[in-house]
Design a protein around this motif. Structure first.
Motif, short mmCIF file in Angstrom:
data_model
loop_
_atom_site.label_atom_id
_atom_site.label_comp_id
_atom_site.label_asym_id
_atom_site.label_seq_id
_atom_site.Cartn_x
_atom_site.Cartn_y
_atom_site.Cartn_z
N ARG A 1 23.66 -25.29 3.73
CA ARG A 1 24.78 -25.83 4.49
C ARG A 1 26.08 -25.14 4.09
O ARG A 1 26.19 -24.58 3.01
N HIS A 2 27.05 -25.23 4.97
CA HIS A 2 28.37 -24.63 4.73
C HIS A 2 29.20 -25.58 3.86
O HIS A 2 30.16 -26.20 4.33
N GLU A 3 28.82 -25.70 2.61
CA GLU A 3 29.52 -26.60 1.70
C GLU A 3 30.04 -25.88 0.48
O GLU A 3 30.29 -26.49 -0.55
N ASN A 4 30.22 -24.56 0.57
CA ASN A 4 30.66 -23.79 -0.58
C ASN A 4 31.98 -23.07 -0.31
O ASN A 4 32.23 -22.00 -0.84
N PHE A 5 32.80 -23.68 0.52
CA PHE A 5 34.15 -23.14 0.74
C PHE A 5 35.13 -24.26 0.98
O PHE A 5 34.77 -25.34 1.43
N GLY B 1 55.00 -27.79 13.84
CA GLY B 1 53.92 -28.69 14.25
C GLY B 1 52.79 -28.01 15.00
O GLY B 1 52.02 -28.69 15.69
N LYS B 2 52.66 -26.70 14.87
CA LYS B 2 51.62 -25.97 15.60
C LYS B 2 50.47 -25.54 14.69
O LYS B 2 49.78 -24.57 14.99
N THR B 3 50.25 -26.26 13.61
CA THR B 3 49.24 -25.87 12.64
C THR B 3 47.86 -25.79 13.27
O THR B 3 47.14 -24.81 13.09
N ASP B 4 47.45 -26.81 14.03
CA ASP B 4 46.11 -26.83 14.61
C ASP B 4 45.85 -25.63 15.51
O ASP B 4 44.77 -25.05 15.48
N SER B 5 46.83 -25.25 16.31
CA SER B 5 46.62 -24.15 17.24
C SER B 5 46.55 -22.79 16.54
O SER B 5 46.13 -21.81 17.13
N LYS B 6 46.93 -22.74 15.28
CA LYS B 6 46.90 -21.49 14.53
C LYS B 6 45.58 -21.26 13.80
O LYS B 6 45.38 -20.23 13.18
N VAL B 7 44.68 -22.24 13.87
CA VAL B 7 43.37 -22.11 13.22
C VAL B 7 42.37 -21.64 14.27
O VAL B 7 42.34 -22.15 15.38
N GLY B 8 41.55 -20.67 13.88
CA GLY B 8 40.53 -20.15 14.79
C GLY B 8 39.64 -21.26 15.34
O GLY B 8 39.25 -22.17 14.61
N PHE B 9 39.31 -21.16 16.61
CA PHE B 9 38.55 -22.19 17.31
C PHE B 9 37.24 -22.53 16.59
O PHE B 9 36.88 -23.70 16.48
N ASN B 10 36.52 -21.51 16.10
CA ASN B 10 35.20 -21.74 15.51
C ASN B 10 35.23 -22.50 14.20
O ASN B 10 34.19 -22.98 13.76
N ASP C 1 36.86 -27.42 13.38
CA ASP C 1 36.17 -28.67 13.06
C ASP C 1 35.96 -28.88 11.57
O ASP C 1 35.60 -29.97 11.16
N TYR C 2 36.14 -27.83 10.77
CA TYR C 2 35.93 -27.96 9.33
C TYR C 2 37.16 -28.60 8.68
O TYR C 2 38.30 -28.26 9.01
N GLN C 3 36.89 -29.51 7.75
CA GLN C 3 37.97 -30.17 7.01
C GLN C 3 38.79 -29.12 6.29
O GLN C 3 38.26 -28.14 5.79
#
Length: 157
Positions: free
Chosen positions: A94-98, A108-117, A120-122
């Protein structure tokens, strides 16, 4: 070993210092015999010349945890994170090592600056280096099983 993937710039220097302080605090607090150690490619000293990109991939391949600073949307950071995710898939884990970290955008544009893929990661979002350090200390304790995980489930009776 904790591999740190981030853009090297004057405004991210305090991010890296916060990461180093968090690792040091965990080592001191828990008096670890086998100490956690952060490593960033520009601080790797081998005593000889080497291919930087090959060394980065080897370090990621052998790391216990990767901290990726998404603050500037740096392509190399996304590449290194993607490489680790590909390794995880190939290993069937699983992707639990990052840990993903990102400084909040003042507009306030933090979310839009993160790559779409990877939206969903915390992520650890922070406004300053102290907030980053404190959040990382807590996350590192949980990741390395030094602190019990909180149970956020609400049971209905």
């Amino acid at each position: 070993q904790i591999f740190v993937s981030m853009q090297f710039s004057s405004d991210t220097k305090n991010h890296y210092n916060a990461i180093k302080k968090a690792v040091k605090a965990i080592n001191e607090k828990h008096k670890l015999n086998l100490k956690l150690r952060e490593i960033r490619i520009d601080e790797l000293k081998k005593g000889h010349s080497y291919t930087i990109s090959d060394e980065i991939l080897q370090l990621i391949n052998n790391t216990g945890l990767l901290i990726a600073d998404l603050t500037h949307g740096n392509r190399n950071v996304y590449h290194e994170l993607g490489f680790l995710m590909g390794l995880n898939e190939g290993r069937g884990i699983r992707h639990e090592n990052f840990l993903l970290v990102m400084k909040n955008d003042p507009e306030g544009k933090t979310d839009s600056k993160v790559g779409f893929n990877i939206r969903d990661y915390q992520q650890i979002r922070f406004d300053d280096a102290l907030e980053l350090q404190e959040s990382l200390e807590e996350s590192l304790e949980i990741y390395y099983n030094m602190k019990p995980k909180t149970d956020e489930t609400n049971e209905i009776e």
